[in-house]
Design an enzyme around this catalytic site. Structure first.
Site, short mmCIF file in Angstrom:
data_model
loop_
_atom_site.label_atom_id
_atom_site.label_comp_id
_atom_site.label_asym_id
_atom_site.label_seq_id
_atom_site.Cartn_x
_atom_site.Cartn_y
_atom_site.Cartn_z
N PHE A 38 0.83 -1.20 0.00
CA PHE A 38 0.00 0.00 0.00
C PHE A 38 0.87 1.26 0.00
O PHE A 38 0.85 2.07 -0.93
CB PHE A 38 -0.93 -0.07 1.23
CG PHE A 38 -1.58 1.21 1.62
CD1 PHE A 38 -2.27 1.98 0.68
CD2 PHE A 38 -1.55 1.64 2.95
CE1 PHE A 38 -2.90 3.16 1.06
CE2 PHE A 38 -2.17 2.81 3.32
CZ PHE A 38 -2.84 3.58 2.39
N GLN B 75 6.68 -7.27 7.65
CA GLN B 75 5.59 -8.11 8.08
C GLN B 75 4.70 -7.13 8.86
O GLN B 75 5.13 -6.57 9.87
CB GLN B 75 6.15 -9.24 8.96
CG GLN B 75 5.19 -10.31 9.37
CD GLN B 75 3.99 -9.83 10.15
OE1 GLN B 75 2.86 -9.90 9.67
NE2 GLN B 75 4.22 -9.32 11.35
N TYR C 150 5.18 -7.34 16.81
CA TYR C 150 5.32 -6.38 15.70
C TYR C 150 5.88 -5.04 16.20
O TYR C 150 6.81 -4.49 15.61
CB TYR C 150 3.94 -6.18 15.04
CG TYR C 150 3.89 -5.05 14.03
CD1 TYR C 150 4.54 -5.15 12.80
CD2 TYR C 150 3.19 -3.87 14.31
CE1 TYR C 150 4.48 -4.11 11.88
CE2 TYR C 150 3.14 -2.83 13.40
CZ TYR C 150 3.79 -2.95 12.18
OH TYR C 150 3.74 -1.92 11.28
N LYS D 195 9.51 -3.52 15.10
CA LYS D 195 9.62 -2.20 14.47
C LYS D 195 10.49 -1.27 15.33
O LYS D 195 11.24 -0.44 14.80
CB LYS D 195 8.23 -1.57 14.26
CG LYS D 195 7.34 -2.29 13.26
CD LYS D 195 7.86 -2.32 11.84
CE LYS D 195 7.65 -1.04 11.09
NZ LYS D 195 7.94 -1.20 9.62
N1 NAD Z 1 -0.62 1.10 6.92
C1 NAD Z 1 -0.38 1.71 8.07
O1 NAD Z 1 -1.31 2.22 8.72
C2 NAD Z 1 1.01 1.81 8.62
C3 NAD Z 1 1.19 2.60 9.76
C4 NAD Z 1 2.47 2.72 10.29
C5 NAD Z 1 3.52 2.09 9.67
N2 NAD Z 1 3.34 1.30 8.57
C6 NAD Z 1 4.51 0.67 7.97
O2 NAD Z 1 4.52 1.03 6.59
C7 NAD Z 1 5.15 0.00 5.83
C8 NAD Z 1 4.26 -0.40 4.68
O3 NAD Z 1 3.03 -0.87 5.18
P1 NAD Z 1 1.74 -1.08 4.28
O4 NAD Z 1 0.58 -0.59 5.06
O5 NAD Z 1 2.00 -0.52 2.93
O6 NAD Z 1 1.65 -2.66 4.27
P2 NAD Z 1 1.61 -3.70 3.06
O7 NAD Z 1 1.45 -5.03 3.69
O8 NAD Z 1 0.62 -3.25 2.03
O9 NAD Z 1 3.06 -3.57 2.42
C9 NAD Z 1 4.18 -4.25 2.87
C10 NAD Z 1 4.90 -4.83 1.68
O10 NAD Z 1 6.09 -5.47 2.13
C11 NAD Z 1 6.23 -6.66 1.39
N3 NAD Z 1 7.05 -7.62 2.16
C12 NAD Z 1 6.68 -8.30 3.27
N4 NAD Z 1 7.68 -9.10 3.66
C13 NAD Z 1 8.69 -8.94 2.78
C14 NAD Z 1 9.98 -9.48 2.64
N5 NAD Z 1 10.44 -10.39 3.50
N6 NAD Z 1 10.75 -9.08 1.60
C15 NAD Z 1 10.29 -8.16 0.71
N7 NAD Z 1 9.07 -7.62 0.79
C16 NAD Z 1 8.29 -7.98 1.81
C17 NAD Z 1 4.82 -7.18 1.18
O11 NAD Z 1 4.75 -8.10 0.09
C18 NAD Z 1 4.06 -5.89 0.94
O12 NAD Z 1 3.99 -5.59 -0.46
C19 NAD Z 1 5.43 -1.13 6.82
O13 NAD Z 1 6.78 -1.05 7.19
C20 NAD Z 1 4.53 -0.83 7.99
O14 NAD Z 1 5.10 -1.33 9.18
C21 NAD Z 1 2.09 1.15 8.02
#
Ligand code: NAD
Length: 324
Positions: free
Chosen positions: A9, A78, A143, A147
């Protein structure tokens, strides 16, 4: 530049934004699917090179080094709190070892800036709101722990002079392209239920609060962080190594459900389920440090962000807006 998690995302939006700014973009993700995520009929992300590899692998590190990026945005993770409880080892491998791999790769190739997408989960249950960057870290899930460890590594690389690096600590990010999934984020879950005309599922009693930050505001933060780091902003003694990216405002889940109904112009009702393990009861992140150093502040309020998100959902599922 390299975006890890470039099919996810947040990562796919970052790839698109930097591509539009004229960057050569390489995405790295363990997933190879090509389903449209940003808007109907579009490829998963804008990228000049797409690598399918695990961030923990030597192959992924080699690919980053070969690309010689000015900037690495590390968003692969993850991301499931529940998944981290059932498989803490897998969670730690991806989120800690994966981050270290990317830090080492960036360092060895002389990258000018490394931006880590951390998470508000590093704080755990707050004692004072809104949370500032110096608040205690008491994560409530593996998690949050992983992080936090990754955020600490990023800080170490900067403080030790190994890499111009920083962490962005986003609150609850929402917007177009976010997938609805069983143990996933609340906004896409509500959107999908709204479009199906189903009642919205609330976990707990709905009084728990979150700080909802719109995707475009997060993209702007990444952009400003890149400019700050590449212009030497991180070199000054005592320069921050982590910035909260939130609105500073709490919104309860019940209020969010009301706003979704207002957005779609229809009552949907509620279904209540037990609260999830590892969840906090209240959260909001102060944006003041990012405002002072990066010149960032949130621009899109929740009502407007929900309206834009709903438009995307309605366009993604043909005929759904009429059904809702
Ligand atoms: N969505 C939120 O509200 C939010 C809030 C705070 C932080 N984050 C952080 O933002 C980042 C992105 O989150 P998101 O919401 O887009 O989630 P998401 O799950 O859509 O994206 C994460 C991506 O990482 C990839 N991935 C997972 N394990 C992997 C690996 N071992 N090697 C390569 N790729 C791998 C997945 O295939 C996925 O495309 C993450 O680090 C998450 O911790 C998200």
């Amino acid at each position: 530049m390299v975006v890890t998690g470039g099919r996810g995302f947040i990562g796919s939006h970052i790839a698109e934004r930097f591509s539009a700014e004229g960057f050569q973009v390489m995405t790295l993700d363990i997933e190879s699917g090509t389903e449209a995520r940003l808007s109907p009929g579009r490829p998963a992300e804008d990228a000049d090179r797409r690598v399918v590899a695990d961030v923990t692998s030597a192959e992924a590190a080699r690919e980053v080094v070969r690309f010689r990026p000015d900037l690495v945005v590390h968003a692969a993770a993850q991301t499931r709190t529940g998944g981290s409880i059932t498989d803490p080892v897998g969670d730690a491998r991806t989120n800690i070892v994966g981050t270290l791999r990317m830090l080492e790769a960036a360092r060895s190739t002389g990258t000018r800036a490394f931006i880590f997408i951390s998470s508000a989960a590093i704080y755990g249950e707050p004692s004072v709101l809104p949370l500032t960057e110096d608040a205690p870290h008491r994560p409530l899930s593996p998690y949050g722990v992983s992080k936090l460890a990754a955020t600490d590594y990023v800080s170490y690389y900067r403080r030790a002079g190994l890499l111009p690096a920083l962490s962005l600590v986003p609150a609850n990010v929402y917007g177009p392209g976010q997938q609805a999934r069983e143990d996933g984020a609340v906004v896409p879950g509500f959107m999908r239920q709204a479009l199906r005309g189903e009642p919205m599922t609330i976990e707990g009693d709905g009084s728990q609060t979150r700080d909802f930050i719109y995707m475009e505001d997060v993209l702007e933060a990444v952009w400003l962080a890149w400019r700050w780091l590449s212009e030497g902003g991180g070199r000054a003694a005592g320069a921050p190594v982590a910035f909260n990216i939130g609105t500073g405002k709490e919104t309860s889940i019940s209020r969010l459900a009301d706003l979704v109904e207002k957005t779609i112009g229809r009552q949907l009702g509620r279904v209540y389920r037990p609260a999830r393990g590892g969840d906090i009861s209240r959260s909001s992140l102060s944006p003041r440090l990012a405002a002072r150093h990066l010149g960032w502040s949130p621009r899109v309020d929740l009502e407007e962000g929900l309206r834009r998100t709903y438009e995307w959902w309605a366009a993604s599922i043909p005929g759904s807006a009429e059904r809702a």
